[in-house]
Enzyme design. Structure first.
Site: not given
Length: 596
Positions: A259, A333, A362
């Protein structure tokens, strides 16, 4: 009682109300497809809903199929109304739409947008961002593949390592930084030197925190996804770690952030300095060069514009590179930052690089959101279960009846092939032992149930030897001082030998009793008021897990459930008496058993 803010404000009633209203207003697809994980040569149903104050006369999907032989097919699908429901929260009607796409060959990546037409207008409103044009619309994608999670992932017992805090180079002592956010000196060579320790505990996989170049101790802000952070070692050290872990029969899972990354990344530096930078479109600028999209508004963490082809290609290549180099899986993540369409393509790229890799995300969100990643990943970290276990064992906010109700629904809600790694604590939350003020007995009982549920269990480094923290992560202002849960690993005489032996035995039982991995769960005894619970995991060799969370000793008589009359408690050694139909066990207060 310490705050335990796992989900931020997501569970606050006001926030739940806002999210509900958003989900039932406007044009909403929200990646809803049937089946959840599309398989080759089977039709795919797309679901859409429209609600709110605007009427909609039609719904349509524009699709493009990228087939494995390089061919492209595209078309338009009109959806039909399938029903109307009343929503009491928005105080209005929600219309349901559906359309079915034809089967696709194995390996096809289907990209699409979906929209509804305003009544009496030529205007189409695109799901889910309510865009007015196809160019600005939310992009969706699914990958058609007969591609279940690898078997090794389903059977894994995972040890989570936070690299800077696990082990320094052999012969070196911990660095003593000025604050917990400083560097303690853990390295890859230190981890390699402790692989025998992890192997002796019986773990089959190791998940390590981000290892790539980064200015921070945690590494979730990479400045180069192809280079190991020099403080931690070299690329050669990482390759040696892969080899040494594999030599011991253990898999390696890398922590991977798609991200965002650091402002120190060379592409961002160039994009911010140079108005003609080829990396300008790698980022989303509100006002160049100072205002840009970033992770939760943290200016040091610019977000990637993964809708832009070169930025997406760079991320796919980085993940593929390390899988080809020897990593066996990726923990993803902040996985609900990038869109589902990115993850569908990411999964295809990773499976191409390593067909049996394990991909889990996650995603700290509600169950609908978690389930929507079926088909894009092999599964997600089970934060919902973590909260339920912590509320039961550390905070007393759930009794065993409430926990049972949660587990019953939780296990039925998710597809059987959607693997949800389970845990009691991790690097972003208060350690379980700290939440119980150092009470290792309760930690043992929580771990016993964790290892008796279906999800592959994860043990956060040091949990097995009594590592804890000094202060809670969240104070009165609810600000997260996450470093508190990242204290250096204890070695030698500092370790709690009793806890170490318990976890070693628990891991051994998890790996030697197949019912704990593959068997279905049935509750055979429940007395929430007394704190008593027993479940059986069925199979050729059934296993019964028994808990007494009360202070008083208890005698439980349980159905044999396929076990022999001479079954025993393999974990604590409490005596078990058997006859033709039942097993009877006496447990001390705050005791447990694993009967097989």
């Amino acid at each position: 009682m310490y705050l335990d803010n796992i989900f931020g404000n997501l569970v606050e009633p006001a926030q739940r109300l806002i999210r509900h209203e958003q989900a039932h207003s406007g044009v909403r697809h929200q990646d809803r497809v049937l089946p959840l994980d599309p398989t080759p040569d089977a039709p795919l149903t797309l679901l859409l809903s429209t609600g709110g104050t605007q009427p909609y006369a039609a719904a349509r999907c524009w699709w493009r199929a990228e087939q494995p032989d390089g061919a492209y097919l595209e078309g338009v699908l009109d959806l039909e109304q399938t029903g109307v429901a009343w929503d009491a929260i928005t105080w209005g009607y929600v219309t349901q739409w559906a359309g079915q796409l034809s089967p696709q060959p194995d390996g096809t990546l289907l990209r699409y947008t979906i929209a509804a037409q305003l009544t009496g207008s030529a205007t189409w409103v695109f799901a889910d961002n309510q865009a007015a044009t196809a160019e600005a619309a939310t992009q969706f994608a699914v990958w058609f593949a007969d591609d279940p999670a690898p078997q090794w992932a389903r059977e894994a017992v995972v040890y989570q390592v936070f690299l800077d805090r696990f082990a320094p180079d052999p012969g070196q002592a911990w660095i003593q930084p000025d604050s917990l956010s400083g560097f303690y000196g853990g390295t890859l060579r230190g981890l390699i030197s402790r692989l025998d320790y992890i192997q002796d505990l019986g773990f089959s996989a190791i998940w390590i925190s981000p290892v790539f170049a980064s200015p921070t101790h945690h590494g979730y802000d990479a400045s180069d996804l192809f280079t190991v952070e020099p403080r931690l070692g070299t690329n050669a050290d990482l390759l040696e770690f892969f080899a040494e872990a594999h030599k011991r029969g253990m898999r390696v899972i890398l922590d991977f952030v798609a991200n965002h990354w650091s402002v120190e990344h060379a592409t961002f530096q160039d994009a911010q300095r140079n108005p003609d930078s080829p990396y300008r479109n790698w980022y989303t600028w509100a006002q160049w060069p100072t205002e840009y999209a970033s992770y939760f508004g943290v200016r040091e963490l610019p977000e990637l514009n993964l809708a832009y082809g070169p930025a997406r290609a760079h991320m796919l290549e980085a993940a593929s590179y390390w899988l080809r180099a020897g990593a066996d899986g990726l923990r993803l993540d902040y996985a609900y930052g990038p869109g589902h369409d990115f993850w569908a393509e990411f999964r295809r790229a990773c499976r191409t690089a390593k067909p049996d890799c394990w991909l889990f995300g996650e995603i700290i969100h509600h169950a609908d959101m978690l389930r929507s990643y079926s088909g894009r990943m092999d599964g997600v970290l089970d934060f919902l279960l973590a909260r339920a276990l912590r509320d039961t064992f550390t905070r007393g906010l759930m009794d065993l009846a409430e926990l049972t109700a949660f587990l019953d629904g939780h296990e039925r809600y998710f597809p059987a092939e959607f693997v949800r790694p389970a845990f009691l604590d991790n690097h972003d939350m208060n350690r379980f032992l700290f939440m119980r003020h150092g009470d290792s007995t309760t930690l043992k009982l929580g771990a016993l149930l964790l290892f008796s549920l279906a999800g592959p269990p994860i043990v956060y480094y040091g949990t097995e030897v009594g590592v804890t923290q000094e202060r809670p992560i969240h104070g009165e202002n609810n600000f997260g001082i996450f470093e508190e849960a990242r204290q250096p690993m204890k070695w030698g005489a500092e370790q709690d030998a009793d806890l170490h032996a318990f976890f070693r035995r628990l891991v051994e039982l998890r790996r030697s009793l197949p019912a704990l991995v593959h068997g279905s769960r049935t509750v055979v005894y429940l007395d929430a008021a007394a704190g008593l619970y027993a479940q059986v995991r069925d199979g050729a060799q059934p296993v019964i897990t028994v808990l007494n969370l009360g202070a008083a000793p208890a005698r439980l008589t349980l159905p044999r459930s396929g076990l022999p009359a001479n079954a025993t408690d393999h974990l604590f050694g409490h005596p078990v008496l058997g006859d033709d139909d039942t097993l009877t066990i006496e447990l001390p207060g705050r005791g447990g058993a694993l009967i097989a």
